[in-house]
Design a protein around this motif. Structure first.
Motif, PDB file in Angstrom:
ATOM      1  N   THR A  20       0.846  -1.200   0.000  1.00  0.00           N
ATOM      2  CA  THR A  20       0.000   0.000   0.000  1.00  0.00           C
ATOM      3  C   THR A  20       0.880   1.249   0.000  1.00  0.00           C
ATOM      4  O   THR A  20       2.103   1.150   0.058  1.00  0.00           O
ATOM      5  N   PHE A  22       0.462   3.457   2.462  1.00  0.00           N
ATOM      6  CA  PHE A  22       0.257   3.949   3.821  1.00  0.00           C
ATOM      7  C   PHE A  22       1.462   3.616   4.689  1.00  0.00           C
ATOM      8  O   PHE A  22       2.104   2.588   4.510  1.00  0.00           O
ATOM      9  N   LEU A  27      -1.726   2.891   8.791  1.00  0.00           N
ATOM     10  CA  LEU A  27      -2.279   1.524   8.777  1.00  0.00           C
ATOM     11  C   LEU A  27      -2.944   1.193  10.113  1.00  0.00           C
ATOM     12  O   LEU A  27      -4.036   0.624  10.147  1.00  0.00           O
ATOM     13  N   TRP A  30      -6.242   3.157  10.318  1.00  0.00           N
ATOM     14  CA  TRP A  30      -7.255   2.528   9.465  1.00  0.00           C
ATOM     15  C   TRP A  30      -7.755   1.220  10.094  1.00  0.00           C
ATOM     16  O   TRP A  30      -8.945   0.921  10.058  1.00  0.00           O
ATOM     17  N   TYR A  31      -6.823   0.451  10.649  1.00  0.00           N
ATOM     18  CA  TYR A  31      -7.199  -0.838  11.232  1.00  0.00           C
ATOM     19  C   TYR A  31      -8.143  -0.649  12.427  1.00  0.00           C
ATOM     20  O   TYR A  31      -9.146  -1.363  12.545  1.00  0.00           O
ATOM     21  N   PHE A  82      -9.429  -6.823   6.277  1.00  0.00           N
ATOM     22  CA  PHE A  82      -8.713  -5.548   6.336  1.00  0.00           C
ATOM     23  C   PHE A  82      -7.680  -5.418   5.223  1.00  0.00           C
ATOM     24  O   PHE A  82      -7.555  -4.353   4.609  1.00  0.00           O
ATOM     25  N   LYS A  83      -6.947  -6.479   4.937  1.00  0.00           N
ATOM     26  CA  LYS A  83      -5.927  -6.408   3.887  1.00  0.00           C
ATOM     27  C   LYS A  83      -6.567  -6.051   2.549  1.00  0.00           C
ATOM     28  O   LYS A  83      -6.081  -5.167   1.840  1.00  0.00           O
ATOM     29  N   ILE A  86      -7.743  -2.300   2.723  1.00  0.00           N
ATOM     30  CA  ILE A  86      -6.720  -1.255   2.724  1.00  0.00           C
ATOM     31  C   ILE A  86      -5.954  -1.213   1.402  1.00  0.00           C
ATOM     32  O   ILE A  86      -5.563  -0.139   0.935  1.00  0.00           O
ATOM     33  N   SER A  90      -5.964   2.111  -0.795  1.00  0.00           N
ATOM     34  CA  SER A  90      -4.670   2.662  -1.178  1.00  0.00           C
ATOM     35  C   SER A  90      -4.601   2.885  -2.691  1.00  0.00           C
ATOM     36  O   SER A  90      -4.190   3.951  -3.153  1.00  0.00           O
TER      37      SER A  90
END
Length: 190
Positions: A20, A22, A27, A30-31, A82-83, A86, A90
């Motif tokens: 990403t 980020f 990260l 966001w998480y 999440f992966k 994100i 991104s």
């Protein structure tokens, strides 16, 4: 990424920093937000559609949100972890034009055969038109989804074989101001 943990591991952060745009702090932020909204660590299609409905209150975003969801859900599990989330955020917010075009192409390539057929593009464009505010006035050559798709195919399908390849899509998109505008919509937002 497995079951939702309250914090990202160092390995997760390292892997996500590589895939990403980020940094570690972003990260983690966001998480935390993702877990607050999705305590299970997974975002369902229904939850995703609810979010879309908030952004498009005057239209019908169900069909389009399903296409976007499927593009986020790269492992086809029926959930966005999440992966997946994100990486998509991104790409759409900080990715290069090239990365955004590849991401958009994948959304239109519904059967994942590496080409966009007229019917695949028509399905997405119909969904976009249903989602759009009905008060928006369109040019005559784009007044229906069919006309818009025909216009796109005239621009992009250089070899006139009835399908758009990734290369044709990338080249044609760079010539269409409305596509370029849509791809830059999220630039700098996150």
């Amino acid at each position: 990424m497995g079951k939702a943990a309250s914090k990202l591991s160092k390995d997760d952060i390292s892997a996500l920093k590589k895939s990403t745009y980020f940094d570690r702090r972003e990260l983690q932020t966001w998480y935390k937000g993702f877990l607050r909204d999705c305590p299970s660590g997974q975002l369902s299609k229904e939850e995703f559609t609810k979010i879309y409905k908030q952004f498009f209150p005057f239209g019908e975003p169900n069909d389009f949100s399903n296409y976007v969801f499927n593009n986020f859900d790269t492992d086809h599990s029926g959930y966005i972890d999440f992966k997946e989330f994100i990486v998509a955020i991104s790409t759409t917010s900080r990715g290069s034009l090239e990365e955004k075009l590849v991401w958009a192409f994948k959304m239109y390539d519904l059967n994942e055969d590496g080409k966009i057929s007229f019917d695949e593009m028509l399905a997405i464009v119909k969904a976009i038109y249903k989602m759009s505010d009905p008060m928006v006035q369109l040019d005559d050559d784009e007044s229906t989804p069919e006309k818009r798709v025909q216009k796109i195919f005239t621009l992009m399908d250089k070899d006139k074989d009835g399908e758009i390849t990734l290369e044709e899509f990338k080249e044609g998109s760079k010539l269409d101001p409305s596509i370029l505008h849509a791809l830059k919509l999220y630039d700098g937002l996150v």
